[in-house]
Design an enzyme around this catalytic site. Structure first.
Site, PDB file in Angstrom:
ATOM      1  N   SER A 180      13.454  -1.430   6.153  1.00  0.00           N
ATOM      2  CA  SER A 180      13.020  -2.804   6.274  1.00  0.00           C
ATOM      3  C   SER A 180      13.285  -3.316   7.690  1.00  0.00           C
ATOM      4  O   SER A 180      12.886  -2.671   8.655  1.00  0.00           O
ATOM      5  CB  SER A 180      13.711  -3.655   5.201  1.00  0.00           C
ATOM      6  OG  SER A 180      13.008  -4.846   4.989  1.00  0.00           O
ATOM      7  N   ASP A 389       4.378  -1.213  -1.944  1.00  0.00           N
ATOM      8  CA  ASP A 389       5.084  -2.277  -1.221  1.00  0.00           C
ATOM      9  C   ASP A 389       4.050  -3.131  -0.492  1.00  0.00           C
ATOM     10  O   ASP A 389       3.415  -2.681   0.453  1.00  0.00           O
ATOM     11  CB  ASP A 389       6.064  -1.646  -0.230  1.00  0.00           C
ATOM     12  CG  ASP A 389       6.782  -2.685   0.613  1.00  0.00           C
ATOM     13  OD1 ASP A 389       6.706  -3.891   0.297  1.00  0.00           O
ATOM     14  OD2 ASP A 389       7.433  -2.285   1.600  1.00  0.00           O
ATOM     15  N   HIS A 445       9.469  -1.456  -2.034  1.00  0.00           N
ATOM     16  CA  HIS A 445       9.989  -1.692  -0.687  1.00  0.00           C
ATOM     17  C   HIS A 445      11.176  -0.808  -0.330  1.00  0.00           C
ATOM     18  O   HIS A 445      11.208  -0.219   0.737  1.00  0.00           O
ATOM     19  CB  HIS A 445      10.362  -3.167  -0.536  1.00  0.00           C
ATOM     20  CG  HIS A 445      10.723  -3.556   0.861  1.00  0.00           C
ATOM     21  ND1 HIS A 445       9.866  -3.395   1.929  1.00  0.00           N
ATOM     22  CD2 HIS A 445      11.862  -4.091   1.379  1.00  0.00           C
ATOM     23  CE1 HIS A 445      10.455  -3.815   3.033  1.00  0.00           C
ATOM     24  NE2 HIS A 445      11.653  -4.241   2.723  1.00  0.00           N
TER      25      HIS A 445
END
Length: 468
Positions: A180, A389, A445
């Protein structure tokens, strides 16, 4: 004062101001001794070590002397290393199914990345997790400062920091890894290591490459990829997509605010996506029991906040993805737990999964320039994305990888686990540099939290330099 008292005072001063490291043999919530070697500690960084970065280190459960060393950075910015430890790639997790709000039970993760690697989970930047600063000014951080602090965590000037305290691992292959928002910092830390090695700092760090999972690299590229992605996944109609594409000229994240046709096109798209779970489009959009800072940090189309993370925290409803971040909130704020982890008393008021109290300047909009320099070296790179995601869609990395002008070495193809398609992969090369791109089929994610077996297999094959 007798010698025993002097020795105790010396230990106290060392513990409160400098580096500290403690082997943890048991954890509250786990029955019996841990079947892996866990160490926690603080490393001081900054000119006067005013910043104290907390870490969790787990030795490889296979061959710690030979297996690589991974430095893992969670996202946010401001998400604790405990996110990776308990919810993603670490050796254990919480028994969410039986969590009732009291101290949660801990169970082992059979697909932990510590099966094949030594891993440092770091609470960075300062103010994240159990990391703290001795001065109010010390809490100010940024992309550039955080990358330098993380590098200093490993090495300070001409001396090793964490590595000096763990000399047995200096020779191990070193990889910088993150997911991320941590994906932006990964190449920045890699650049710091490269520069340190090239200036002749001794001993040389055995840096081999880096790993990015569902990462942010360039906000314009990654965030603008969302609209094409939701169209590809049949979440918006051809008509809506074409209208946005024409009226916004492909600029959805950084659109012209005076372009009313673009705004209208995006508003129609937003209505289609308002009930979609951004981090895993197949999951319900659940309510939340645990406190969260910004509910992911940005709106899907309209926000200019570059934060890619500040995790959406799902509840433990059976229909939701089986993660409950309220378990970590209860566990990490328990005084018995903090004593077991050797957390310094009075340094933080409350532990948060993802802190909203860090003073952070996102002063690097794109990490692409770092990649362009790093490809001139013989590093090995793994970039992987869960293909469900919507927040950081796989189409973003494909675009910025294309910009690097690499040569395709292995064409797009499926990769298999137990005879089943686990995703798709493509490999690129430029001289001695190679980059492996991977999609993880069905993952969201934090890909390994959705597909742990597949992601461990991916990592093991890649570290072994075998084709996926």
């Amino acid at each position: 004062m007798n010698s025993t008292g002097l020795y105790g005072l010396l230990l106290l001063l060392l513990f409160n101001n400098g580096a500290s490291q403690v082997i943890i043999k048991t954890l509250p919530g786990y029955s019996g001794n841990l079947p892996f070697k866990l160490e926690t500690g603080y490393i001081g960084v900054g000119e006067n070590e005013e910043v104290q970065l907390f870490y969790y280190f787990i030795e490889s459960e296979s061959n710690p002397n030979m297996d690589p060393l991974l430095l893992w950075m969670s996202g946010g910015p401001g998400c604790s290393g405990l996110v990776g430890f308990f919810y993603d790639i670490g050796p254990c997790t919480f028994d969410v199914e039986n969590f009732d709000g009291s101290l949660p039970s801990i169970i082992l993760n059979p697909y932990s990345w510590t099966k094949v690697a030594n891993i440092i989970f770091i609470d960075a930047p300062v103010g994240t997790g159990f990391s703290y600063a001795n001065t109010s000014q010390g809490y100010s951080s940024s992309d550039i400062k955080s990358a330098k602090d993380i590098f200093t965590f490993l090495r300070k000037n001409n001396a090793m920091q964490w590595l000096l305290n763990h000399p047995v691992f200096i020779k191990n292959r070193l990889y910088v890894a993150g997911e991320s928002y941590g994906g932006k910092l990964v190449p920045m830390v890699a650049m710091e290591i490269l520069q340190g090695n090239e200036t002749g700092l001794q001993p040389q760090m055995s840096f081999q490459g880096y790993i990015i999972g569902n990462g942010l690299t360039d906000s314009n590229i990654d965030f603008n990829a969302r609209i094409p992605y939701v169209h590809r996944m049949a979440l918006i109609s051809d008509e809506y997509f074409e209208s946005a594409k024409i009226n916004c000229d492909g600029k959805y994240y950084n659109r012209d605010p005076n372009n009313l046709q673009c705004t209208y096109a995006l508003q129609r798209i937003q209505k289609c996506l308002s009930h979609i779970n951004q981090v895993q489009i197949l999951d319900p959009k659940c309510g939340n029991r645990a406190p969260k800072p910004y509910d992911f940090g940005w709106d899907l189309t309209f926000s200019n906040d570059n934060s890619i993370d500040h995790l959406v925290l799902p509840t433990a409803d059976q229909e939701c993805h089986n993660q409950d971040y309220s378990a970590s909130d209860v566990w990490a704020n328990n005084q018995i737990v903090q004593k077991a982890l050797y957390i310094r008393k009075g340094m933080i008021t409350r532990w948060r999964t993802c802190s909203d109290r860090i003073s952070y300047n996102q002063n690097v909009e794109s990490a692409l320039e770092y990649h362009k320099i790093l490809i001139k070296k013989g590093y090995h790179v793994l970039v992987f994305n869960g293909d469900h995601d919507m927040a950081a869609p796989y189409m973003g990395p494909l675009k910025w990888i294309h910009i690097l002008n690499l040569t395709i070495d292995d064409d797009w193809r499926p990769w298999l686990v137990n005879g089943q398609v686990a995703g798709y992969t493509e490999k690129y090369k430029k001289n001695d540099f190679d980059l492996t791109f991977v999609t993880v089929k069905g993952a969201g994610h934090t890909a390994s939290s959705y597909k742990p077996k597949e992601c461990l297999t991916m990592l093991h094959r890649w570290l072994s330099r075998r084709p996926l």
